[in-house]
Motif scaffolding. Sequence first.
Motif, mmCIF file in Angstrom:
data_model
loop_
_atom_site.group_PDB
_atom_site.id
_atom_site.type_symbol
_atom_site.label_atom_id
_atom_site.label_comp_id
_atom_site.label_asym_id
_atom_site.label_seq_id
_atom_site.Cartn_x
_atom_site.Cartn_y
_atom_site.Cartn_z
ATOM 1 N N TRP A 12 35.035 46.354 -24.843
ATOM 2 C CA TRP A 12 34.797 45.104 -25.577
ATOM 3 C C TRP A 12 35.924 44.845 -26.577
ATOM 4 N N GLU A 13 36.355 45.858 -27.258
ATOM 5 C CA GLU A 13 37.385 45.722 -28.287
ATOM 6 C C GLU A 13 38.754 45.333 -27.715
ATOM 7 N N LYS A 14 38.900 45.358 -26.402
ATOM 8 C CA LYS A 14 40.142 44.914 -25.758
ATOM 9 C C LYS A 14 40.160 43.400 -25.550
ATOM 10 N N GLY A 15 39.034 42.747 -25.774
ATOM 11 C CA GLY A 15 38.980 41.284 -25.698
ATOM 12 C C GLY A 15 39.756 40.677 -26.859
ATOM 13 N N ARG A 16 40.203 39.433 -26.666
ATOM 14 C CA ARG A 16 40.980 38.751 -27.712
ATOM 15 C C ARG A 16 40.095 38.337 -28.882
ATOM 16 N N VAL A 17 40.506 38.723 -30.071
ATOM 17 C CA VAL A 17 39.803 38.352 -31.298
ATOM 18 C C VAL A 17 40.251 36.953 -31.703
ATOM 19 N N MET A 18 39.313 36.141 -32.119
ATOM 20 C CA MET A 18 39.615 34.807 -32.610
ATOM 21 C C MET A 18 39.371 34.793 -34.110
ATOM 22 N N GLN A 19 40.379 34.428 -34.838
ATOM 23 C CA GLN A 19 40.390 34.504 -36.296
ATOM 24 C C GLN A 19 39.194 33.812 -36.956
ATOM 25 N N ASP A 22 33.375 35.783 -35.654
ATOM 26 C CA ASP A 22 33.020 37.181 -35.880
ATOM 27 C C ASP A 22 33.409 38.034 -34.672
ATOM 28 N N ALA A 23 34.400 38.904 -34.844
ATOM 29 C CA ALA A 23 34.918 39.723 -33.734
ATOM 30 C C ALA A 23 33.918 40.757 -33.238
ATOM 31 N N THR A 24 32.879 41.039 -34.010
ATOM 32 C CA THR A 24 31.865 41.975 -33.520
ATOM 33 C C THR A 24 30.963 41.305 -32.496
ATOM 34 N N GLN A 25 30.919 39.963 -32.494
ATOM 35 C CA GLN A 25 30.057 39.227 -31.584
ATOM 36 C C GLN A 25 30.791 38.366 -30.567
ATOM 37 N N TRP A 26 31.965 37.806 -30.937
ATOM 38 C CA TRP A 26 32.674 36.864 -30.078
ATOM 39 C C TRP A 26 34.079 37.354 -29.772
ATOM 40 N N TRP A 34 35.176 32.378 -23.534
ATOM 41 C CA TRP A 34 34.399 33.030 -24.583
ATOM 42 C C TRP A 34 33.398 33.997 -23.963
ATOM 43 N N ILE A 35 33.256 35.154 -24.590
ATOM 44 C CA ILE A 35 32.231 36.126 -24.199
ATOM 45 C C ILE A 35 31.493 36.574 -25.463
ATOM 46 N N TYR A 36 30.222 36.886 -25.297
ATOM 47 C CA TYR A 36 29.352 37.259 -26.417
ATOM 48 C C TYR A 36 28.902 38.699 -26.225
ATOM 49 N N ARG A 37 29.104 39.516 -27.235
ATOM 50 C CA ARG A 37 28.886 40.969 -27.119
ATOM 51 C C ARG A 37 27.516 41.328 -26.543
ATOM 52 N N GLU A 38 26.475 40.680 -27.020
ATOM 53 C CA GLU A 38 25.112 41.027 -26.589
ATOM 54 C C GLU A 38 24.800 40.590 -25.158
ATOM 55 N N HIS A 39 25.701 39.835 -24.528
ATOM 56 C CA HIS A 39 25.458 39.350 -23.172
ATOM 57 C C HIS A 39 26.180 40.174 -22.110
#
Length: 106
Positions: A12-19, A22-26, A34-39
Amino acid sequence: MTFDEDTIQTIWEKGRVMQDHDATQWRKDECGAWIYREHYGVTDTEFGWKIEKVMPDVSERADSFRPFHHRNSYNIANGAPHCHVTADRIELAPMEHVDRPRNREL
Protein backbone atom coordinates in the motif's frame (compact mmCIF):
# COMPACT_ATOMS: atom_id res chain seq x y z
CA MET A 1 -1.85 -15.30 -3.78
CA THR A 2 -2.56 -14.45 -0.16
CA PHE A 3 -0.70 -11.67 1.66
CA ASP A 4 -0.43 -11.03 5.37
CA GLU A 5 -1.45 -7.62 6.74
CA ASP A 6 2.14 -6.37 7.09
CA THR A 7 2.88 -7.15 3.44
CA ILE A 8 -0.38 -5.52 2.32
CA GLN A 9 0.57 -2.38 4.23
CA THR A 10 4.09 -2.37 2.76
CA ILE A 11 2.67 -2.63 -0.76
CA TRP A 12 0.00 0.00 0.00
CA GLU A 13 2.78 2.42 0.91
CA LYS A 14 4.13 2.12 -2.66
CA GLY A 15 1.04 3.92 -3.96
CA ARG A 16 1.37 7.60 -4.84
CA VAL A 17 0.69 9.96 -1.94
CA MET A 18 -1.40 13.01 -2.73
CA GLN A 19 -0.47 16.06 -0.69
CA ASP A 20 -4.05 17.18 -0.12
CA HIS A 21 -5.42 13.80 1.10
CA ASP A 22 -4.75 11.53 4.08
CA ALA A 23 -2.02 9.11 2.92
CA THR A 24 -3.11 6.49 5.45
CA GLN A 25 -6.45 6.20 3.61
CA TRP A 26 -6.00 7.53 0.04
CA ARG A 27 -3.36 6.80 -2.62
CA LYS A 28 -3.15 6.61 -6.39
CA ASP A 29 -1.97 3.64 -8.42
CA GLU A 30 0.45 3.80 -11.37
CA CYS A 31 -2.45 4.69 -13.68
CA GLY A 32 -3.43 7.60 -11.48
CA ALA A 33 -6.62 5.94 -10.21
CA TRP A 34 -7.67 6.66 -6.62
CA ILE A 35 -7.58 3.71 -4.23
CA TYR A 36 -8.88 3.55 -0.65
CA ARG A 37 -6.93 1.58 1.96
CA GLU A 38 -9.95 -0.15 3.52
CA HIS A 39 -11.14 -1.38 0.10
CA TYR A 40 -8.30 -3.86 -0.47
CA GLY A 41 -9.70 -6.87 -2.32
CA VAL A 42 -13.08 -5.20 -2.93
CA THR A 43 -14.18 -5.13 -6.57
CA ASP A 44 -17.65 -3.59 -6.33
CA THR A 45 -16.52 -0.12 -5.29
CA GLU A 46 -15.05 2.86 -7.12
CA PHE A 47 -11.88 2.78 -5.02
CA GLY A 48 -11.23 -0.96 -4.59
CA TRP A 49 -7.68 -2.18 -5.14
CA LYS A 50 -5.55 -5.26 -5.55
CA ILE A 51 -1.90 -6.22 -5.54
CA GLU A 52 -0.17 -6.76 -8.90
CA LYS A 53 3.19 -8.34 -9.61
CA VAL A 54 5.41 -5.88 -11.52
CA MET A 55 8.70 -7.75 -11.75
CA PRO A 56 9.34 -10.88 -13.81
CA ASP A 57 11.41 -12.57 -11.11
CA VAL A 58 10.02 -15.50 -9.20
CA SER A 59 10.55 -13.77 -5.88
CA GLU A 60 7.59 -13.14 -3.65
CA ARG A 61 9.25 -10.14 -1.97
CA ALA A 62 7.09 -7.05 -1.46
CA ASP A 63 9.43 -5.19 -3.85
CA SER A 64 7.97 -7.26 -6.70
CA PHE A 65 4.44 -5.91 -6.19
CA ARG A 66 2.48 -2.62 -6.43
CA PRO A 67 -1.05 -1.52 -5.50
CA PHE A 68 -3.46 -1.15 -8.44
CA HIS A 69 -7.09 -0.16 -8.79
CA HIS A 70 -9.08 -3.39 -9.13
CA ARG A 71 -9.77 -2.68 -12.84
CA ASN A 72 -6.16 -1.80 -13.72
CA SER A 73 -3.27 -4.21 -14.12
CA TYR A 74 0.40 -4.46 -14.98
CA ASN A 75 1.87 -6.14 -18.06
CA ILE A 76 5.21 -7.62 -16.99
CA ALA A 77 6.11 -8.53 -20.58
CA ASN A 78 6.20 -4.93 -21.77
CA GLY A 79 6.91 -3.36 -18.38
CA ALA A 80 3.92 -1.02 -18.35
CA PRO A 81 0.61 -0.62 -16.56
CA HIS A 82 -2.61 -1.47 -18.38
CA CYS A 83 -5.02 1.31 -17.40
CA HIS A 84 -8.81 1.19 -17.56
CA VAL A 85 -9.42 3.69 -14.74
CA THR A 86 -7.67 6.92 -13.80
CA ALA A 87 -8.41 9.96 -11.64
CA ASP A 88 -11.05 12.28 -13.00
CA ARG A 89 -9.64 15.76 -13.64
CA ILE A 90 -12.28 16.85 -16.15
CA GLU A 91 -13.27 20.48 -15.59
CA LEU A 92 -10.34 21.08 -13.20
CA ALA A 93 -7.68 23.69 -13.81
CA PRO A 94 -4.13 22.23 -14.02
CA MET A 95 -3.17 23.33 -10.49
CA GLU A 96 -6.60 22.81 -8.91
CA HIS A 97 -7.08 19.88 -6.53
CA VAL A 98 -10.12 17.69 -6.06
CA ASP A 99 -11.93 18.05 -2.77
CA ARG A 100 -13.26 14.48 -2.99
CA PRO A 101 -11.40 11.73 -4.85
CA ARG A 102 -13.12 10.55 -8.00
CA ASN A 103 -12.24 8.11 -10.79
CA ARG A 104 -13.32 7.73 -14.40
CA GLU A 105 -13.10 5.00 -17.00
CA LEU A 106 -10.72 5.58 -19.91
